[in-house]
Design a protein around this motif. Structure first.
Motif, PDB file in Angstrom:
ATOM      1  N   ALA A 136       0.832  -1.207   0.000  1.00 42.54           N
ATOM      2  CA  ALA A 136       0.000   0.000   0.000  1.00 42.54           C
ATOM      3  C   ALA A 136       0.868   1.259   0.000  1.00 42.54           C
ATOM      4  N   LEU A 137       1.923   1.269   0.787  1.00 36.29           N
ATOM      5  CA  LEU A 137       2.824   2.424   0.823  1.00 36.29           C
ATOM      6  C   LEU A 137       3.500   2.644  -0.527  1.00 36.29           C
ATOM      7  N   THR A 138       3.860   1.567  -1.190  1.00 40.15           N
ATOM      8  CA  THR A 138       4.491   1.676  -2.503  1.00 40.15           C
ATOM      9  C   THR A 138       3.522   2.289  -3.520  1.00 40.15           C
ATOM     10  N   VAL A 139       2.264   1.882  -3.462  1.00 43.13           N
ATOM     11  CA  VAL A 139       1.262   2.429  -4.376  1.00 43.13           C
ATOM     12  C   VAL A 139       1.056   3.928  -4.098  1.00 43.13           C
ATOM     13  N   VAL A 140       0.943   4.292  -2.836  1.00 39.58           N
ATOM     14  CA  VAL A 140       0.751   5.705  -2.475  1.00 39.58           C
ATOM     15  C   VAL A 140       1.965   6.533  -2.906  1.00 39.58           C
ATOM     16  N   ALA A 141       3.161   6.033  -2.631  1.00 39.57           N
ATOM     17  CA  ALA A 141       4.378   6.764  -3.010  1.00 39.57           C
ATOM     18  C   ALA A 141       4.492   6.891  -4.531  1.00 39.57           C
ATOM     19  N   ALA A 142       4.141   5.836  -5.267  1.00 42.65           N
ATOM     20  CA  ALA A 142       4.211   5.887  -6.730  1.00 42.65           C
ATOM     21  C   ALA A 142       3.199   6.892  -7.284  1.00 42.65           C
ATOM     22  N   ALA A 143       1.994   6.914  -6.712  1.00 40.33           N
ATOM     23  CA  ALA A 143       0.986   7.882  -7.161  1.00 40.33           C
ATOM     24  C   ALA A 143       1.462   9.306  -6.886  1.00 40.33           C
ATOM     25  N   SER A 144       2.041   9.501  -5.728  1.00 37.37           N
ATOM     26  CA  SER A 144       2.582  10.819  -5.381  1.00 37.37           C
ATOM     27  C   SER A 144       3.681  11.225  -6.354  1.00 37.37           C
ATOM     28  N   SER A 176      -1.081  19.348  -5.991  1.00 39.88           N
ATOM     29  CA  SER A 176      -1.573  20.572  -5.347  1.00 39.88           C
ATOM     30  C   SER A 176      -1.165  20.542  -3.880  1.00 39.88           C
ATOM     31  N   PRO A 177      -1.243  21.680  -3.191  1.00 35.35           N
ATOM     32  CA  PRO A 177      -0.900  21.677  -1.763  1.00 35.35           C
ATOM     33  C   PRO A 177      -1.738  20.680  -0.955  1.00 35.35           C
ATOM     34  N   ALA A 178      -3.038  20.628  -1.212  1.00 36.86           N
ATOM     35  CA  ALA A 178      -3.904  19.703  -0.466  1.00 36.86           C
ATOM     36  C   ALA A 178      -3.531  18.248  -0.745  1.00 36.86           C
ATOM     37  N   MET A 179      -3.254  17.930  -2.007  1.00 37.11           N
ATOM     38  CA  MET A 179      -2.871  16.553  -2.343  1.00 37.11           C
ATOM     39  C   MET A 179      -1.524  16.197  -1.708  1.00 37.11           C
ATOM     40  N   LEU A 180      -0.589  17.136  -1.717  1.00 35.11           N
ATOM     41  CA  LEU A 180       0.708  16.871  -1.108  1.00 35.11           C
ATOM     42  C   LEU A 180       0.547  16.581   0.388  1.00 35.11           C
ATOM     43  N   LEU A 181      -0.293  17.363   1.048  1.00 29.29           N
ATOM     44  CA  LEU A 181      -0.546  17.107   2.473  1.00 29.29           C
ATOM     45  C   LEU A 181      -1.223  15.757   2.670  1.00 29.29           C
ATOM     46  N   PHE A 182      -2.152  15.406   1.807  1.00 28.10           N
ATOM     47  CA  PHE A 182      -2.822  14.109   1.901  1.00 28.10           C
ATOM     48  C   PHE A 182      -1.830  12.962   1.744  1.00 28.10           C
ATOM     49  N   PHE A 183      -1.009  13.011   0.688  1.00 25.05           N
ATOM     50  CA  PHE A 183      -0.048  11.934   0.450  1.00 25.05           C
ATOM     51  C   PHE A 183       0.983  11.847   1.583  1.00 25.05           C
ATOM     52  N   THR A 184       1.424  12.988   2.066  1.00 20.65           N
ATOM     53  CA  THR A 184       2.386  12.998   3.171  1.00 20.65           C
ATOM     54  C   THR A 184       1.762  12.377   4.416  1.00 20.65           C
ATOM     55  N   GLY A 239       2.748   8.854   6.248  1.00 19.46           N
ATOM     56  CA  GLY A 239       3.011   8.877   7.686  1.00 19.46           C
ATOM     57  C   GLY A 239       2.180   7.849   8.434  1.00 19.46           C
ATOM     58  N   VAL A 240       0.926   7.673   8.011  1.00 18.39           N
ATOM     59  CA  VAL A 240       0.075   6.644   8.614  1.00 18.39           C
ATOM     60  C   VAL A 240       0.684   5.267   8.379  1.00 18.39           C
ATOM     61  N   GLY A 241       1.136   5.023   7.161  1.00 21.63           N
ATOM     62  CA  GLY A 241       1.772   3.740   6.862  1.00 21.63           C
ATOM     63  C   GLY A 241       3.003   3.502   7.714  1.00 21.63           C
ATOM     64  N   ALA A 242       3.810   4.530   7.882  1.00 19.47           N
ATOM     65  CA  ALA A 242       5.009   4.399   8.725  1.00 19.47           C
ATOM     66  C   ALA A 242       4.626   4.135  10.176  1.00 19.47           C
ATOM     67  N   ALA A 243       3.594   4.818  10.653  1.00 16.07           N
ATOM     68  CA  ALA A 243       3.153   4.617  12.038  1.00 16.07           C
ATOM     69  C   ALA A 243       2.591   3.217  12.245  1.00 16.07           C
ATOM     70  N   LEU A 244       1.890   2.696  11.255  1.00 11.06           N
ATOM     71  CA  LEU A 244       1.320   1.356  11.381  1.00 11.06           C
ATOM     72  C   LEU A 244       2.383   0.267  11.335  1.00 11.06           C
ATOM     73  N   THR A 245       3.414   0.477  10.526  1.00 11.53           N
ATOM     74  CA  THR A 245       4.410  -0.580  10.360  1.00 11.53           C
ATOM     75  C   THR A 245       5.530  -0.551  11.400  1.00 11.53           C
ATOM     76  N   ALA A 246       5.788   0.600  12.002  1.00 10.72           N
ATOM     77  CA  ALA A 246       6.925   0.705  12.931  1.00 10.72           C
ATOM     78  C   ALA A 246       6.875  -0.311  14.077  1.00 10.72           C
ATOM     79  N   PRO A 247       5.752  -0.459  14.777  1.00 11.66           N
ATOM     80  CA  PRO A 247       5.741  -1.442  15.870  1.00 11.66           C
ATOM     81  C   PRO A 247       5.948  -2.883  15.384  1.00 11.66           C
ATOM     82  N   ALA A 248       5.373  -3.213  14.227  1.00 11.62           N
ATOM     83  CA  ALA A 248       5.546  -4.570  13.699  1.00 11.62           C
ATOM     84  C   ALA A 248       7.002  -4.829  13.330  1.00 11.62           C
ATOM     85  N   TRP A 249       7.654  -3.839  12.692  1.00 16.07           N
ATOM     86  CA  TRP A 249       9.072  -3.991  12.356  1.00 16.07           C
ATOM     87  C   TRP A 249       9.898  -4.199  13.623  1.00 16.07           C
TER      88      TRP A 249
END
Length: 186
Positions: A98-106, A116-124, A128-138
Motif C-alpha cells: 500500500a505504501l508503494t502504491v501511495v508513493a508511486a501515485a505521489s 496541489s498543496p492539499a494533495m501533497l498534504l494528503f499523500f504525506t 506517515g500513517v503507513g510508517a506509524a502502522l508498520t513501525a511497531p511490527a518492524w
C-alpha cells in the motif's frame, strides 16, 4: 570456573556491537529498513521543498511537517496493539504494498506537475500513517531475527540505522533535487 561465569571469549562475542549482523535475516531486514527510512526522509525533505513552490504561505509549508509527524502521534499505540494480534509478516507485506502504491501515485503527480498543496498534504499524511502502522511490527520482529544474546546489539543497531537514514535522507534528497529536479526524490 563457576557455572554462572562465561568464558572470556564468549563474553567478548556477545558484547560485540556487530553480533546481530552475523544473522542473515537481521542483516537483510536492517539494510532494507535503512534504505526505506532514507527514502522516507528524502520524501519529507522534498515535500517541504515542493510545498514552498506550490504555496509559499508559512502555515501551509509547516503543515507538511505536521502531516508527516501527526500519524505517529495518533496511530503508534493502536498500531502496537495491532502488531500483537495480526500475522506480522502478512501485515508488513500488505502495508508495504500500500505504501508503494501511495508513493508511486505521489511521484507520478509530482512528475506530471499535477500536485496541489492539499494533495501533497494528503499523500504525506497517508505515508506517515503507513510508517506509524508498520513501525511497531518492524520493531517486534527483531527478537525473531536474532538469538537472545544478540538482541541488545540488534536493538542498538536499529537505532543507529534510523539515525543514519535521518542524516543521509534529506542530504541525498536535496542533491537529487539539485541534479534531477523536484520529482526525483519522490
Amino acid at each position: 570456573m563457576p557455572p554462572t561465569e562465561k568464558p572470556e571469549s564468549q563474553e567478548a562475542v556477545s558484547a560485540s556491537p556487530w553480533i546481530a549482523f552475523r544473522h542473515r535475516a537481521f542483516s537483510v531486514v536492517w539494510i532494507a529498513t535503512v534504505i526505506a527510512n532514507t527514502g522516507t526522509w528524502m520524501y519529507n525533505a522534498a515535500s517541504g521543498w515542493l510545498m514552498t513552490s506550490l504555496s509559499p504561505d508559512p502555515l501551509i509549508v509547516s503543515l507538511v511537517q505536521v502531516a508527516s509527524s501527526l500519524p505517529m502521534f495518533l496511530f503508534a499505540l493502536p498500531a502496537g496493539a495491532l502488531a500483537d494480534i495480526v500475522d506480522k509478516r502478512r501485515f508488513l507485506i500488505g502495508c508495504e504494498i500500500a505504501l508503494t502504491v501511495v508513493a508511486a501515485a505521489s511521484a507520478l503527480l509530482v512528475w506530471m506537475k499535477l500536485m496541489s498543496p492539499a494533495m501533497l498534504l494528503f499523500f504525506t499524511f497517508a505515508l506517515g500513517v503507513g510508517a506509524a502502522l508498520t513501525a511497531p511490527a518492524w520493531q517486534s520482529i527483531v527478537p525473531e531475527l536474532v538469538p537472545k544474546p544478540a538482541l541488545p546489539a540488534a536493538v542498538a543497531s536499529n537505532g543507529v540505522g534510523v539515525n543514519v537514514s535521518r542524516a543521509i535522507g534529506p542530504a541525498l534528497g536535496g542533491a537529487l533535487i539539485g541534479v534531477l529536479g523536484i520529482a526525483a526524490p519522490f
